[in-house]
Design an enzyme around this catalytic site. Structure first.
Site, PDB file in Angstrom:
ATOM      1  N   CYS A   2      18.377  40.401 -23.783  1.00 28.00           N
ATOM      2  CA  CYS A   2      19.182  41.363 -23.006  1.00 28.00           C
ATOM      3  C   CYS A   2      19.952  40.649 -21.901  1.00 28.00           C
ATOM      4  O   CYS A   2      19.551  39.612 -21.401  1.00 28.00           O
ATOM      5  CB  CYS A   2      18.278  42.401 -22.364  1.00 28.00           C
ATOM      6  SG  CYS A   2      17.328  43.315 -23.556  1.00 28.00           S
ATOM      7  N   ARG A  27      24.017  35.785 -25.461  1.00 26.56           N
ATOM      8  CA  ARG A  27      22.549  35.946 -25.429  1.00 26.56           C
ATOM      9  C   ARG A  27      22.057  36.765 -26.605  1.00 26.56           C
ATOM     10  O   ARG A  27      20.872  36.848 -26.867  1.00 26.56           O
ATOM     11  CB  ARG A  27      22.122  36.601 -24.118  1.00 26.56           C
ATOM     12  CG  ARG A  27      22.471  35.815 -22.860  1.00 26.56           C
ATOM     13  CD  ARG A  27      22.324  36.658 -21.617  1.00 26.56           C
ATOM     14  NE  ARG A  27      20.955  37.020 -21.366  1.00 26.56           N
ATOM     15  CZ  ARG A  27      20.083  36.259 -20.663  1.00 26.56           C
ATOM     16  NH1 ARG A  27      20.498  35.097 -20.186  1.00 26.56           N
ATOM     17  NH2 ARG A  27      18.848  36.639 -20.459  1.00 26.56           N
ATOM     18  N   TRP A  73      19.019  43.838 -26.451  1.00 22.78           N
ATOM     19  CA  TRP A  73      18.524  43.230 -27.700  1.00 22.78           C
ATOM     20  C   TRP A  73      17.239  43.972 -27.985  1.00 22.78           C
ATOM     21  O   TRP A  73      16.237  43.803 -27.292  1.00 22.78           O
ATOM     22  CB  TRP A  73      18.275  41.735 -27.481  1.00 22.78           C
ATOM     23  CG  TRP A  73      17.943  40.975 -28.715  1.00 22.78           C
ATOM     24  CD1 TRP A  73      18.769  40.709 -29.767  1.00 22.78           C
ATOM     25  CD2 TRP A  73      16.684  40.367 -29.031  1.00 22.78           C
ATOM     26  NE1 TRP A  73      18.113  39.968 -30.711  1.00 22.78           N
ATOM     27  CE2 TRP A  73      16.831  39.741 -30.300  1.00 22.78           C
ATOM     28  CE3 TRP A  73      15.461  40.264 -28.390  1.00 22.78           C
ATOM     29  CZ2 TRP A  73      15.806  39.044 -30.920  1.00 22.78           C
ATOM     30  CZ3 TRP A  73      14.428  39.565 -28.998  1.00 22.78           C
ATOM     31  CH2 TRP A  73      14.606  38.975 -30.256  1.00 22.78           C
ATOM     32  N   ASN A  99      15.457  44.150 -18.504  1.00 24.19           N
ATOM     33  CA  ASN A  99      15.300  43.097 -19.510  1.00 24.19           C
ATOM     34  C   ASN A  99      13.828  42.714 -19.481  1.00 24.19           C
ATOM     35  O   ASN A  99      13.282  42.414 -18.419  1.00 24.19           O
ATOM     36  CB  ASN A  99      16.185  41.895 -19.160  1.00 24.19           C
ATOM     37  CG  ASN A  99      16.021  40.751 -20.169  1.00 24.19           C
ATOM     38  OD1 ASN A  99      15.425  40.949 -21.230  1.00 24.19           O
ATOM     39  ND2 ASN A  99      16.527  39.583 -19.827  1.00 24.19           N
ATOM     40  N   GLY A 100      13.164  42.757 -20.640  1.00 22.48           N
ATOM     41  CA  GLY A 100      11.747  42.390 -20.687  1.00 22.48           C
ATOM     42  C   GLY A 100      10.977  43.411 -21.509  1.00 22.48           C
ATOM     43  O   GLY A 100      11.560  44.237 -22.195  1.00 22.48           O
ATOM     44  N   GLU A 480      15.252  20.407 -38.455  1.00 21.43           N
ATOM     45  CA  GLU A 480      16.333  20.963 -37.629  1.00 21.43           C
ATOM     46  C   GLU A 480      17.540  21.324 -38.484  1.00 21.43           C
ATOM     47  O   GLU A 480      18.164  22.359 -38.289  1.00 21.43           O
ATOM     48  CB  GLU A 480      16.705  19.975 -36.529  1.00 21.43           C
ATOM     49  CG  GLU A 480      17.953  20.279 -35.756  1.00 21.43           C
ATOM     50  CD  GLU A 480      17.933  21.622 -35.022  1.00 21.43           C
ATOM     51  OE1 GLU A 480      16.865  22.253 -34.936  1.00 21.43           O
ATOM     52  OE2 GLU A 480      19.015  22.045 -34.562  1.00 21.43           O
ATOM     53  N   LYS A 484      19.227  25.018 -38.677  1.00 17.45           N
ATOM     54  CA  LYS A 484      20.662  25.268 -38.417  1.00 17.45           C
ATOM     55  C   LYS A 484      21.263  26.086 -39.554  1.00 17.45           C
ATOM     56  O   LYS A 484      21.951  27.074 -39.346  1.00 17.45           O
ATOM     57  CB  LYS A 484      21.422  23.947 -38.270  1.00 17.45           C
ATOM     58  CG  LYS A 484      21.218  23.251 -36.966  1.00 17.45           C
ATOM     59  CD  LYS A 484      21.912  23.887 -35.778  1.00 17.45           C
ATOM     60  CE  LYS A 484      21.132  24.800 -34.908  1.00 17.45           C
ATOM     61  NZ  LYS A 484      19.848  24.602 -34.405  1.00 17.45           N
ATOM     62  N   GLU A 487      19.810  29.744 -39.815  1.00 10.95           N
ATOM     63  CA  GLU A 487      20.014  30.695 -38.711  1.00 10.95           C
ATOM     64  C   GLU A 487      21.471  31.101 -38.536  1.00 10.95           C
ATOM     65  O   GLU A 487      21.748  32.143 -37.942  1.00 10.95           O
ATOM     66  CB  GLU A 487      19.447  30.158 -37.402  1.00 10.95           C
ATOM     67  CG  GLU A 487      20.217  29.041 -36.756  1.00 10.95           C
ATOM     68  CD  GLU A 487      19.675  28.724 -35.362  1.00 10.95           C
ATOM     69  OE1 GLU A 487      19.224  29.630 -34.639  1.00 10.95           O
ATOM     70  OE2 GLU A 487      19.691  27.553 -34.993  1.00 10.95           O
ATOM     71  N   HIS A 503       3.914  17.401 -53.427  1.00 12.93           N
ATOM     72  CA  HIS A 503       2.674  18.190 -53.274  1.00 12.93           C
ATOM     73  C   HIS A 503       2.962  19.681 -53.327  1.00 12.93           C
ATOM     74  O   HIS A 503       2.309  20.472 -52.643  1.00 12.93           O
ATOM     75  CB  HIS A 503       1.984  17.808 -51.962  1.00 12.93           C
ATOM     76  CG  HIS A 503       1.626  16.365 -51.878  1.00 12.93           C
ATOM     77  ND1 HIS A 503       0.614  15.793 -52.623  1.00 12.93           N
ATOM     78  CD2 HIS A 503       2.199  15.350 -51.191  1.00 12.93           C
ATOM     79  CE1 HIS A 503       0.567  14.499 -52.379  1.00 12.93           C
ATOM     80  NE2 HIS A 503       1.502  14.197 -51.506  1.00 12.93           N
ATOM     81  N   LYS A 603      20.009  33.996 -27.832  1.00 13.79           N
ATOM     82  CA  LYS A 603      20.111  32.621 -27.340  1.00 13.79           C
ATOM     83  C   LYS A 603      18.831  32.217 -26.633  1.00 13.79           C
ATOM     84  O   LYS A 603      18.379  31.092 -26.752  1.00 13.79           O
ATOM     85  CB  LYS A 603      21.281  32.487 -26.372  1.00 13.79           C
ATOM     86  CG  LYS A 603      21.462  31.080 -25.801  1.00 13.79           C
ATOM     87  CD  LYS A 603      21.677  30.061 -26.902  1.00 13.79           C
ATOM     88  CE  LYS A 603      21.778  28.649 -26.381  1.00 13.79           C
ATOM     89  NZ  LYS A 603      21.788  27.652 -27.466  1.00 13.79           N
TER      90      LYS A 603
HETATM   91  C1  AGP Z   1      17.912  26.998 -32.204  1.00 10.58           C
HETATM   92  O1  AGP Z   1      19.207  26.879 -32.770  1.00 10.58           O
HETATM   93  C2  AGP Z   1      17.551  28.440 -31.918  1.00 10.58           C
HETATM   94  N1  AGP Z   1      18.536  29.081 -31.129  1.00 10.58           N
HETATM   95  C3  AGP Z   1      16.152  28.584 -31.373  1.00 10.58           C
HETATM   96  O2  AGP Z   1      15.254  28.023 -32.334  1.00 10.58           O
HETATM   97  C4  AGP Z   1      15.902  27.906 -30.017  1.00 10.58           C
HETATM   98  O3  AGP Z   1      15.899  26.509 -30.157  1.00 10.58           O
HETATM   99  C5  AGP Z   1      14.523  28.342 -29.525  1.00 10.58           C
HETATM  100  O4  AGP Z   1      14.552  29.743 -29.338  1.00 10.58           O
HETATM  101  C6  AGP Z   1      14.114  27.651 -28.221  1.00 10.58           C
HETATM  102  O5  AGP Z   1      15.039  27.934 -27.224  1.00 10.58           O
HETATM  103  P1  AGP Z   1      14.936  27.099 -25.837  1.00 10.58           P
HETATM  104  O6  AGP Z   1      15.278  25.678 -26.164  1.00 10.58           O
HETATM  105  O7  AGP Z   1      15.941  27.736 -24.940  1.00 10.58           O
HETATM  106  O8  AGP Z   1      13.532  27.222 -25.338  1.00 10.58           O
END
Ligand code: AGP
Length: 608
Positions: A2, A27, A73, A99-100, A480, A484, A487, A503, A603
């Site tokens: 949020c 965000r 969100w 927010n929360g 990673e 990418k 997501e 395996h 984000k």
């Molecule tokens: C990565 O592309 C994602 N947005 C997500 O996995 C992110 O890395 C994760 O939520 C951790 O965020 P932070 O580094 O702000 O703690």
């Protein structure tokens, strides 16, 4: 997560609030709303969907110089107009954004309903505004404090009342809130990106703090009314850093910013005379550093994979045993904290709840925890016992790219620092320093291949499943790369240790499941090539990231992205990850995805 905005001053509040919400879009959200105090009363406009849909509903003649805004969100309750924030009390005189997560909201809601309060939404947040209504007897600040005292969970809130048109009350506990101090005007927001086009003078609220503000002044107290002196800090970012700067998406911009970001992360931190690194902010003496017998790294998502690279480095360069654990797992595992163990909490946003709560659990057990963060003044940065800022500049796209390479930059520096305090020779230290200083140029060479990588993405974007495979220090990079792709393009992808596929995962291999191999010319190259042959012999399509001139792959890989050859194989993660970032980006573009705001993602995940 949020986003919150608040404004009090001479400007038309609606315009300021909407502009702020637009800057917080990154965000991640699914509905938005604003509330402005007009002479006739509070004017509430809120709507499911993007901010442009909200703007369509905002009347052009809306007046009022005090207001609050929110991008939601969804955590509790469907995505619809009614569940969007701001929420009003029964009288319509009080408005609030949150927010929360309020963990005890259902009990509170039942009690309030039994006292006659009528709820319009399914959200947990709405209980707060009805509690404020319950306690309001003329002082909004007091009513808010009484309401907050009953809450269990996390909040960042801003509240307003029609009878106090020039007053806002903000408070935080677990969800970020920052005050912007203007000249005859005040701002509140979830982060500085919504404020810096108006002022760079900011005050970061801490958990348990309440700010009472008018256009002219502000006061910070705790829930028991004790005044708290807060420092006004200057934001170092420039506005254009949070603009796209001619790129189509923030993700593209941030991928191409990596050479500069890595340079910034290294700048002033390498000592060529001593062939070591200098990291301010650790709050640790050389003796403290020498006493480190083991390291534990904790994080989430991309930051977790950066931590995995860090663990390889610390063990390889500094010969210090190192483990990496998902923050969400570590927190609830009743972790064993031993003496002479140094912990790192890695987080770009510095607000990830899983990582923040893991940090607190470790500190509760007496651990020293250093933060490796990007956002200055973020919760993890402030609550850790010290730490290192990665200085990658604001990362707006939901998919983390430059933060990853900037995070591993910090681990290379820290490994040099610890290594040179132990066995690492001057010459070896110098070689590492020179390799690190040369990385930005090498990354630029890969970015120059964007066109061919874009063509490759167009060739593969229709596949529904991928495997990403690497070994050693490049195994986390394979993870990673898979993250990418999945997501932002929504293509299913799994990262795996290349050796591990025999395996089980090799059962997935067929014409329809391409495998992306990372093939550096380090000591594991031949092993990786034999894993590739296992896939090839089963009819699997193979893409590879390999060193220029690696001709042995020509009859194995269907497509190859070449990267510069390095003297020291430890640095290949920088060069291996960039092609995977670009590949994911171009696949997502090809599929017409909302690259900067991928579905369901935020984000910064400030809820567990
Ligand atoms: C990565 O592309 C994602 N947005 C997500 O996995 C992110 O890395 C994760 O939520 C951790 O965020 P932070 O580094 O702000 O703690």
């Amino acid at each position: 997560m949020c986003g919150i905005t608040g404004y009090c001053g001479p400007r038309p509040a609606a315009k300021v609030l909407l502009e702020g919400l637009k800057r917080l879009e990154y965000r991640g959200y699914d509905s938005a709303g604003i509330c402005v105090a007009e002479e006739e009363g509070l004017r509430l406009i809120k709507r499911e969907g993007k901010i442009r849909r909200l703007i369509e509903k905002v009347p052009t003649n809306i007046k009022g110089n005090t207001g609050i805004g929110h991008t939601r969100w969804a955590t509790h309750g469907r995505v619809n107009d009614l569940n969007a924030h701001p929420h009003l009390d029964c009288s319509g005189n009080i408005a609030l954004v949150h927010n929360g997560i309020i963990e005890n909201y259902s009990g509170l809601k039942e009690k309030l309903e039994s006292e006659g309060h009528v709820f319009l939404s399914e959200t947990d947040s709405e209980v707060i505004v009805h509690l404020v209504e319950k306690f309001y007897q003329g002082s909004l600040e007091e009513a808010v404090k009484e309401a907050l005292a009953l809450l269990k969970g996390t909040y960042g809130i801003v509240c307003m009342h029609r009878d106090h048109p020039g007053l806002l009350i903000g408070a935080r506990n677990g969800s970020p809130l920052v005050l912007g101090v203007g000249n005859g005007e005040m701002f509140l927001a979830s982060d500085v990106t919504a404020i810096i086009s108006y002022t760079k003078a900011v005050v970061y609220l801490e958990d348990g703090e309440v700010v009472t503000l008018t256009a002219a002044e502000y006061k910070t107290t705790d829930l028991s009314d004790r005044e708290i002196e807060k420092k006004v800090e200057a934001v170092s970012w420039e506005l254009e850093e949070i603009e796209k700067g001619g790129y189509s998406f923030f993700m593209e911009k941030e991928i191409f910013e990596q050479p500069e970001a890595i340079k910034r992360g290294v700048s002033g931190r390498i000592d060529l005379e001593q062939a070591t690194a200098h990291l301010g902010g650790l709050n640790m003496s050389n003796r403290d550093l020498l006493n480190i017998e083991r390291v534990r790294i904790t994080a989430a998502g991309t930051s977790y994979y950066a931590g995995m690279v860090g663990a390889y480095l610390l063990e390889s360069v500094a010969r210090v045993p190192c483990t990496v654990e998902l923050a969400s797992e570590l927190r609830y595992r009743n972790p064993i904290v031993e003496r002479n163990t140094l912990h790192f909490a890695v987080s770009q946003s510095g607000e990830t709840a899983d990582t923040l709560y893991a940090l607190r659990e470790l500190q509760r057990k007496g651990a020293t925890v250093l933060g490796i963060c990007n956002v200055v003044g973020s919760s993890i940065a402030r609550e850790s016992d010290g730490g290192v800022y990665i200085h990658s500049g604001p990362e707006i796209a939901v998919a983390s790219t430059k933060a990853f390479t900037s995070q591993i930059t910090v681990f290379y520096l820290f490994a040099m620092l610890l290594g040179r305090m132990r066995h690492l020779s001057y010459e070896a230290g110098l070689e590492l320093a020179h390799e690190l200083q040369a990385i930005p140029t090498r990354v630029e060479q890969i970015l120059a291949k964007q066109k061919s990588i874009k063509e490759l993405a167009a060739k593969y974007a229709h596949y529904k499943n991928f495997l990403f495979l690497g070994r050693g220090i490049n195994y986390p990079v394979a993870m990673e790369g898979a993250l990418k792709l999945k997501e932002i393009s929504y293509i299913h992808a799994e990262g795996y240790s290349a050796a591990e596929i025999k395996h089980g995962p090799i059962a997935l291999i067929n014409e329809e499941t391409p495998s992306f191999f990372l093939v550096p010319d380090d000591g594991l190259k031949e092993k990786v090539i034999s894993n590739m042959k296992e896939v090839k012999s089963r009819g699997g399509r193979i893409l590879a990231v390999a060193v220029e001139g690696e001709n042995s792959l020509n009859n194995i890989a269907d497509d190859i992205i070449e990267i510069p050859k390095l003297k020291n194989g430890l640095f290949y993660p920088f060069l291996m990850v960039v092609p995977l970032q670009l590949f994911a980006y171009y696949c997502a573009l090809d599929l017409g995805r909302d690259v900067d705001h991928p579905r369901n993602l935020a984000k910064s995940v400030t809820v567990e």
